[in-house]
Design an enzyme around this catalytic site. Sequence first.
Site, PDB file in Angstrom:
ATOM      1  N   SER A  27       0.864  -1.185   0.000  1.00  0.00           N
ATOM      2  CA  SER A  27       0.000   0.000   0.000  1.00  0.00           C
ATOM      3  C   SER A  27       0.899   1.233   0.000  1.00  0.00           C
ATOM      4  O   SER A  27       2.026   1.182   0.524  1.00  0.00           O
ATOM      5  CB  SER A  27      -0.860   0.021   1.261  1.00  0.00           C
ATOM      6  OG  SER A  27      -1.431   1.305   1.457  1.00  0.00           O
ATOM      7  N   TYR A  81      -0.878  -0.862  10.271  1.00  0.00           N
ATOM      8  CA  TYR A  81      -1.061  -1.151   8.844  1.00  0.00           C
ATOM      9  C   TYR A  81       0.177  -0.714   8.049  1.00  0.00           C
ATOM     10  O   TYR A  81       0.671  -1.447   7.185  1.00  0.00           O
ATOM     11  CB  TYR A  81      -2.315  -0.408   8.367  1.00  0.00           C
ATOM     12  CG  TYR A  81      -2.757  -0.709   6.959  1.00  0.00           C
ATOM     13  CD1 TYR A  81      -3.427  -1.897   6.654  1.00  0.00           C
ATOM     14  CD2 TYR A  81      -2.520   0.197   5.930  1.00  0.00           C
ATOM     15  CE1 TYR A  81      -3.852  -2.161   5.360  1.00  0.00           C
ATOM     16  CE2 TYR A  81      -2.938  -0.061   4.634  1.00  0.00           C
ATOM     17  CZ  TYR A  81      -3.609  -1.236   4.351  1.00  0.00           C
ATOM     18  OH  TYR A  81      -4.026  -1.490   3.066  1.00  0.00           O
ATOM     19  N   LYS A 138       2.603  -3.142   5.833  1.00  0.00           N
ATOM     20  CA  LYS A 138       2.745  -2.958   4.384  1.00  0.00           C
ATOM     21  C   LYS A 138       4.184  -2.608   4.000  1.00  0.00           C
ATOM     22  O   LYS A 138       4.638  -2.952   2.910  1.00  0.00           O
ATOM     23  CB  LYS A 138       1.756  -1.892   3.898  1.00  0.00           C
ATOM     24  CG  LYS A 138       0.287  -2.323   4.040  1.00  0.00           C
ATOM     25  CD  LYS A 138      -0.009  -3.566   3.223  1.00  0.00           C
ATOM     26  CE  LYS A 138      -1.469  -3.960   3.202  1.00  0.00           C
ATOM     27  NZ  LYS A 138      -1.715  -5.167   2.398  1.00  0.00           N
TER      28      LYS A 138
HETATM   29  P1  NAI Z   1     -11.444  -6.327   1.470  1.00  0.00           P
HETATM   30  O1  NAI Z   1     -11.658  -6.173   2.928  1.00  0.00           O
HETATM   31  O2  NAI Z   1     -12.532  -5.903   0.539  1.00  0.00           O
HETATM   32  O3  NAI Z   1     -11.065  -7.837   1.150  1.00  0.00           O
HETATM   33  C1  NAI Z   1     -10.103  -8.531   1.928  1.00  0.00           C
HETATM   34  C2  NAI Z   1     -10.154 -10.004   1.607  1.00  0.00           C
HETATM   35  O4  NAI Z   1      -9.184 -10.661   2.435  1.00  0.00           O
HETATM   36  C3  NAI Z   1     -11.490 -10.676   1.873  1.00  0.00           C
HETATM   37  O5  NAI Z   1     -11.726 -11.634   0.849  1.00  0.00           O
HETATM   38  C4  NAI Z   1     -11.257 -11.407   3.203  1.00  0.00           C
HETATM   39  O6  NAI Z   1     -12.035 -12.575   3.333  1.00  0.00           O
HETATM   40  C5  NAI Z   1      -9.794 -11.784   3.057  1.00  0.00           C
HETATM   41  N1  NAI Z   1      -9.110 -12.060   4.318  1.00  0.00           N
HETATM   42  C6  NAI Z   1      -8.958 -11.223   5.376  1.00  0.00           C
HETATM   43  N2  NAI Z   1      -8.285 -11.854   6.362  1.00  0.00           N
HETATM   44  C7  NAI Z   1      -7.986 -13.095   5.898  1.00  0.00           C
HETATM   45  C8  NAI Z   1      -7.307 -14.215   6.432  1.00  0.00           C
HETATM   46  N3  NAI Z   1      -6.766 -14.179   7.667  1.00  0.00           N
HETATM   47  N4  NAI Z   1      -7.190 -15.334   5.688  1.00  0.00           N
HETATM   48  C9  NAI Z   1      -7.733 -15.381   4.449  1.00  0.00           C
HETATM   49  N5  NAI Z   1      -8.389 -14.358   3.887  1.00  0.00           N
HETATM   50  C10 NAI Z   1      -8.512 -13.230   4.602  1.00  0.00           C
HETATM   51  O7  NAI Z   1     -10.094  -5.535   1.123  1.00  0.00           O
HETATM   52  P2  NAI Z   1      -9.579  -4.830  -0.227  1.00  0.00           P
HETATM   53  O8  NAI Z   1      -9.877  -3.377  -0.139  1.00  0.00           O
HETATM   54  O9  NAI Z   1     -10.012  -5.597  -1.408  1.00  0.00           O
HETATM   55  O10 NAI Z   1      -8.001  -4.962  -0.032  1.00  0.00           O
HETATM   56  C11 NAI Z   1      -7.254  -6.055  -0.553  1.00  0.00           C
HETATM   57  C12 NAI Z   1      -5.772  -5.825  -0.292  1.00  0.00           C
HETATM   58  O11 NAI Z   1      -5.371  -4.585  -0.882  1.00  0.00           O
HETATM   59  C13 NAI Z   1      -5.430  -5.715   1.194  1.00  0.00           C
HETATM   60  O12 NAI Z   1      -4.170  -6.314   1.424  1.00  0.00           O
HETATM   61  C14 NAI Z   1      -5.350  -4.212   1.418  1.00  0.00           C
HETATM   62  O13 NAI Z   1      -4.519  -3.901   2.502  1.00  0.00           O
HETATM   63  C15 NAI Z   1      -4.757  -3.779   0.091  1.00  0.00           C
HETATM   64  N6  NAI Z   1      -4.980  -2.372  -0.221  1.00  0.00           N
HETATM   65  C16 NAI Z   1      -6.249  -1.861  -0.319  1.00  0.00           C
HETATM   66  C17 NAI Z   1      -6.437  -0.532  -0.619  1.00  0.00           C
HETATM   67  C18 NAI Z   1      -7.792   0.066  -0.724  1.00  0.00           C
HETATM   68  O14 NAI Z   1      -7.874   1.301  -0.825  1.00  0.00           O
HETATM   69  N7  NAI Z   1      -8.870  -0.709  -0.734  1.00  0.00           N
HETATM   70  C19 NAI Z   1      -5.287   0.368  -0.853  1.00  0.00           C
HETATM   71  C20 NAI Z   1      -4.010  -0.272  -0.740  1.00  0.00           C
HETATM   72  C21 NAI Z   1      -3.876  -1.596  -0.443  1.00  0.00           C
END
Ligand code: NAI
Length: 249
Positions: A143, A156, A160
């Site tokens: 991130s 966080y 990251k």
């Molecule tokens: P989200 O919350 O929509 O989805 C996260 C996913 O990870 C879900 O499918 C959840 O079931 C899964 N998950 C969480 N803990 C888990 C575990 N212990 N074992 C297996 N699965 C697990 O999040 P989003 O926004 O799609 O983010 C995805 C990635 O991108 C994350 O690593 C986040 O930090 C990163 N990110 C997101 C940004 C944003 O603005 N949305 C910006 C920069 C990075």
Amino acid sequence: MKLLDNKVAIVTGATRGIGRAIALRFAEQGCAVAFCGRSRNDQMIAVEQQLLALGVKAKGYAANVADFAAAAAFVNDVMADFGRVDILVNNAGITADSALKRMTEEQWDSVIEVNLKSVFCMTKAVQPVMWRQGAGSIVNISSVVGLAGNYNQANYAASKAGIIGFSKAAAKEFGARNIRVNVVAPGFIVTEMTGDIPEAMKDYWKTRIPLRRPGAPEEVANACLYYASELSTYNTGDVMHLCGGMEDA
Ligand code: NAI
């Protein structure tokens, strides 16, 4: 010929958001997709069906990737079902935001375990498979917060930033075996994780993001496709900023 024909990918945390977009983009490019979430819920089944409708082999698994033994069991199950792993995208992540003054040990540990330890667990589990195959591509989702820090996100940001150091070390160790390790560092991407967007945030986009808008999960998926595919055979140890030119990234 599609970019990922005959490849098998694991995408962690693909029941929604960015992970789901990555899984779908890979499947559109001919890739078989094994993905996980914390439980086999309706969202997981829906993603599985969307992937199968694209004509590829696909399966969702309930696996906590922050748990070393569970990550190993997940990869073993994928090997039994798919026979190989060419691509690993470590996407699963959480937030537990709080000012550092009030941050609890639980908030620190949970974010470090899910975001950073999971990358170690999954990389350890797939590494012997990719080593035997003599090729592989690992893409880790960091991130801009890992590069620049952010208020209320010390846990966080640390997780990251840790992903970046880990990936650069792994790229050095695995390069001789043609296993590439790259990082995508998104800025503000609109997903379920980001929730309802306050008006103040929209003002922020206008002043701090040269492209004047947040990103879409599909734009992160395109960057992952680049690193997963043979378009990027000479890239390893990279960190791709994907943030619309955000000035503090
Ligand atoms: P989200 O919350 O929509 O989805 C996260 C996913 O990870 C879900 O499918 C959840 O079931 C899964 N998950 C969480 N803990 C888990 C575990 N212990 N074992 C297996 N699965 C697990 O999040 P989003 O926004 O799609 O983010 C995805 C990635 O991108 C994350 O690593 C986040 O930090 C990163 N990110 C997101 C940004 C944003 O603005 N949305 C910006 C920069 C990075």
